[in-house]
Write a protein that holds these residues in place. Sequence first.
Motif, PDB file in Angstrom:
ATOM      1  N   TYR A 237     -85.393  25.208  44.350  1.00 33.59           N
ATOM      2  CA  TYR A 237     -83.943  25.149  43.919  1.00 33.59           C
ATOM      3  C   TYR A 237     -83.489  26.853  44.319  1.00 33.59           C
ATOM      4  N   ALA A 238     -82.677  27.263  45.108  1.00 31.26           N
ATOM      5  CA  ALA A 238     -82.567  28.730  45.081  1.00 31.26           C
ATOM      6  C   ALA A 238     -81.216  28.907  45.157  1.00 31.26           C
ATOM      7  N   ILE A 239     -79.711  29.871  44.224  1.00 33.57           N
ATOM      8  CA  ILE A 239     -78.343  30.108  44.702  1.00 33.57           C
ATOM      9  C   ILE A 239     -78.086  30.916  45.463  1.00 33.57           C
ATOM     10  N   VAL A 240     -77.408  30.431  46.289  1.00 35.88           N
ATOM     11  CA  VAL A 240     -77.909  31.631  47.917  1.00 35.88           C
ATOM     12  C   VAL A 240     -75.789  32.082  48.147  1.00 35.88           C
ATOM     13  N   ASP A 241     -75.472  32.765  48.277  1.00 38.78           N
ATOM     14  CA  ASP A 241     -74.541  33.595  48.536  1.00 38.78           C
ATOM     15  C   ASP A 241     -73.709  32.247  49.712  1.00 38.78           C
ATOM     16  N   GLU A 242     -72.553  32.337  49.072  1.00 35.57           N
ATOM     17  CA  GLU A 242     -71.249  31.124  50.264  1.00 35.57           C
ATOM     18  C   GLU A 242     -71.066  32.120  51.763  1.00 35.57           C
ATOM     19  N   ASP A 243     -71.683  33.099  51.926  1.00 41.13           N
ATOM     20  CA  ASP A 243     -71.627  33.662  53.506  1.00 41.13           C
ATOM     21  C   ASP A 243     -72.411  32.954  54.473  1.00 41.13           C
ATOM     22  N   ASP A 244     -73.562  32.467  53.776  1.00 38.25           N
ATOM     23  CA  ASP A 244     -74.707  32.408  54.218  1.00 38.25           C
ATOM     24  C   ASP A 244     -74.453  30.817  55.483  1.00 38.25           C
ATOM     25  N   PHE A 245     -73.582  30.180  54.803  1.00 33.59           N
ATOM     26  CA  PHE A 245     -73.635  28.665  55.671  1.00 33.59           C
ATOM     27  C   PHE A 245     -72.128  28.286  55.594  1.00 33.59           C
ATOM     28  N   SER A 246     -71.939  27.398  56.366  1.00 36.14           N
ATOM     29  CA  SER A 246     -70.680  26.909  56.576  1.00 36.14           C
ATOM     30  C   SER A 246     -70.691  25.868  55.885  1.00 36.14           C
ATOM     31  N   LYS A 247     -71.632  25.209  55.332  1.00 37.26           N
ATOM     32  CA  LYS A 247     -71.840  23.299  54.770  1.00 37.26           C
ATOM     33  C   LYS A 247     -73.523  23.347  53.944  1.00 37.26           C
ATOM     34  N   ASN A 248     -72.979  23.049  52.440  1.00 46.54           N
ATOM     35  CA  ASN A 248     -74.035  23.018  51.654  1.00 46.54           C
ATOM     36  C   ASN A 248     -74.109  21.917  49.928  1.00 46.54           C
ATOM     37  N   LYS A 249     -74.111  20.830  50.857  1.00 48.14           N
ATOM     38  CA  LYS A 249     -73.551  19.971  48.913  1.00 48.14           C
ATOM     39  C   LYS A 249     -74.784  19.220  49.124  1.00 48.14           C
ATOM     40  N   PHE A 250     -74.648  18.142  47.818  1.00 51.60           N
ATOM     41  CA  PHE A 250     -75.583  16.987  47.763  1.00 51.60           C
ATOM     42  C   PHE A 250     -74.739  15.967  47.261  1.00 51.60           C
ATOM     43  N   SER A 251     -75.132  14.870  47.729  1.00 50.69           N
ATOM     44  CA  SER A 251     -74.626  13.019  47.405  1.00 50.69           C
ATOM     45  C   SER A 251     -75.136  12.125  46.343  1.00 50.69           C
ATOM     46  N   ASN A 252     -74.727  11.615  46.163  1.00 54.10           N
ATOM     47  CA  ASN A 252     -75.657  10.098  45.575  1.00 54.10           C
ATOM     48  C   ASN A 252     -74.601   9.223  45.562  1.00 54.10           C
ATOM     49  N   HIS A 253     -74.934   8.004  45.550  1.00 53.92           N
ATOM     50  CA  HIS A 253     -74.891   6.263  45.612  1.00 53.92           C
ATOM     51  C   HIS A 253     -74.950   5.657  44.368  1.00 53.92           C
ATOM     52  N   PHE A 254     -74.479   5.064  43.492  1.00 54.60           N
ATOM     53  CA  PHE A 254     -75.009   4.557  42.421  1.00 54.60           C
ATOM     54  C   PHE A 254     -74.151   3.410  42.160  1.00 54.60           C
ATOM     55  N   VAL A 255     -75.059   2.685  41.672  1.00 55.39           N
ATOM     56  CA  VAL A 255     -74.480   1.001  40.750  1.00 55.39           C
ATOM     57  C   VAL A 255     -74.514   1.134  39.354  1.00 55.39           C
ATOM     58  N   GLU A 256     -73.469   0.850  39.245  1.00 58.29           N
ATOM     59  CA  GLU A 256     -72.485   0.943  37.644  1.00 58.29           C
ATOM     60  C   GLU A 256     -72.438   0.237  36.353  1.00 58.29           C
ATOM     61  N   LEU A 257     -72.551   0.396  35.381  1.00 53.49           N
ATOM     62  CA  LEU A 257     -72.145  -1.078  34.409  1.00 53.49           C
ATOM     63  C   LEU A 257     -71.370  -0.165  33.304  1.00 53.49           C
ATOM     64  N   PRO A 258     -69.771  -0.367  33.339  1.00 51.09           N
ATOM     65  CA  PRO A 258     -69.008   0.405  32.796  1.00 51.09           C
ATOM     66  C   PRO A 258     -68.810  -1.205  31.477  1.00 51.09           C
ATOM     67  N   VAL A 259     -69.320  -0.126  30.540  1.00 50.04           N
ATOM     68  CA  VAL A 259     -68.762  -0.997  28.906  1.00 50.04           C
ATOM     69  C   VAL A 259     -67.180  -0.302  28.524  1.00 50.04           C
ATOM     70  N   GLU A 260     -66.446  -1.089  27.767  1.00 53.03           N
ATOM     71  CA  GLU A 260     -65.064   0.243  27.580  1.00 53.03           C
ATOM     72  C   GLU A 260     -64.274  -1.504  26.180  1.00 53.03           C
ATOM     73  N   PHE A 261     -63.989   0.028  25.311  1.00 52.76           N
ATOM     74  CA  PHE A 261     -63.200  -0.463  24.638  1.00 52.76           C
ATOM     75  C   PHE A 261     -61.641  -0.601  24.622  1.00 52.76           C
ATOM     76  N   ARG A 262     -60.909  -1.435  25.000  1.00 53.76           N
ATOM     77  CA  ARG A 262     -59.484  -1.737  25.242  1.00 53.76           C
ATOM     78  C   ARG A 262     -58.357  -1.949  24.607  1.00 53.76           C
ATOM     79  N   TRP A 263     -57.393  -0.905  24.673  1.00 54.72           N
ATOM     80  CA  TRP A 263     -56.474  -0.987  24.138  1.00 54.72           C
ATOM     81  C   TRP A 263     -55.001  -1.809  24.506  1.00 54.72           C
ATOM     82  N   ARG A 264     -54.227  -2.082  24.908  1.00 51.27           N
ATOM     83  CA  ARG A 264     -53.058  -2.179  25.746  1.00 51.27           C
ATOM     84  C   ARG A 264     -51.712  -2.817  25.060  1.00 51.27           C
ATOM     85  N   THR A 265     -50.502  -2.959  26.170  1.00 49.62           N
ATOM     86  CA  THR A 265     -49.283  -3.203  24.601  1.00 49.62           C
ATOM     87  C   THR A 265     -49.153  -4.543  25.861  1.00 49.62           C
TER      88      THR A 265
END
Length: 229
Positions: A106-134
Amino acid sequence: MKHFLIFLLGFNFCVGFSQEQNTAKVVSSRYKEDQFYAAITYNVLHQVPDKLSQTGFSLGFHLGHIKDIPLNIRRNFAIGIGLGYSTNSFNQNLLINKEVDNSFNYAIVDEDDFSKNKFSNHFVELPVEFRWRTSTATDYNFWRIYAGLKLRYMFLNNTKYKGDLGSIKFSNISEFNKFQYGLTLSAGYNTWNFYTYYGLNPILKNAALSDGTAVNMTDIKLGLIFYIL
């Protein structure tokens, strides 16, 4: 991005149409709210090493279903438990590359040295919420505040780099933390609601720069969430 925005416009139309149709039906005292959701977020890296910065626009897209479980007779307090999917990208200047022994560095590179640099991820998610509404059984324009915890399992990740070093791509890097979790909050009125996610554990595990600095960054998501019955 274009297709998702078209989807959100159609989703917003369906919300309004569904609510108008429902007002003509027999009112049920056992109504439930906000069982489907879609969200778009801006993703921010938090607790990053020095000189690591984001470049461009980092987006997240989120879809899912939540089982609404009212807790009182009025049904304005509830618990929500759901299942969802999200995909997220992070444009930044942290280069992830492979050594001859197949380990990753893992290395930090200068922004002038690349046109694209990214990482992406995909998740399955389990949300648990306490909900209040009117809301009531007949009122579909209401205030809401939903706070909770989201558990996430990463089933796919990839990195892409284009720059002075050529084109570099990797998938399913083991240093990405498969199990992630964080706090969530959504609040607003009617269709438009502010949404935030605050990650509590690192995106990467056992990852460090060449000088030994640990890469323990987390993520924060800020955006809009849309609900439908």
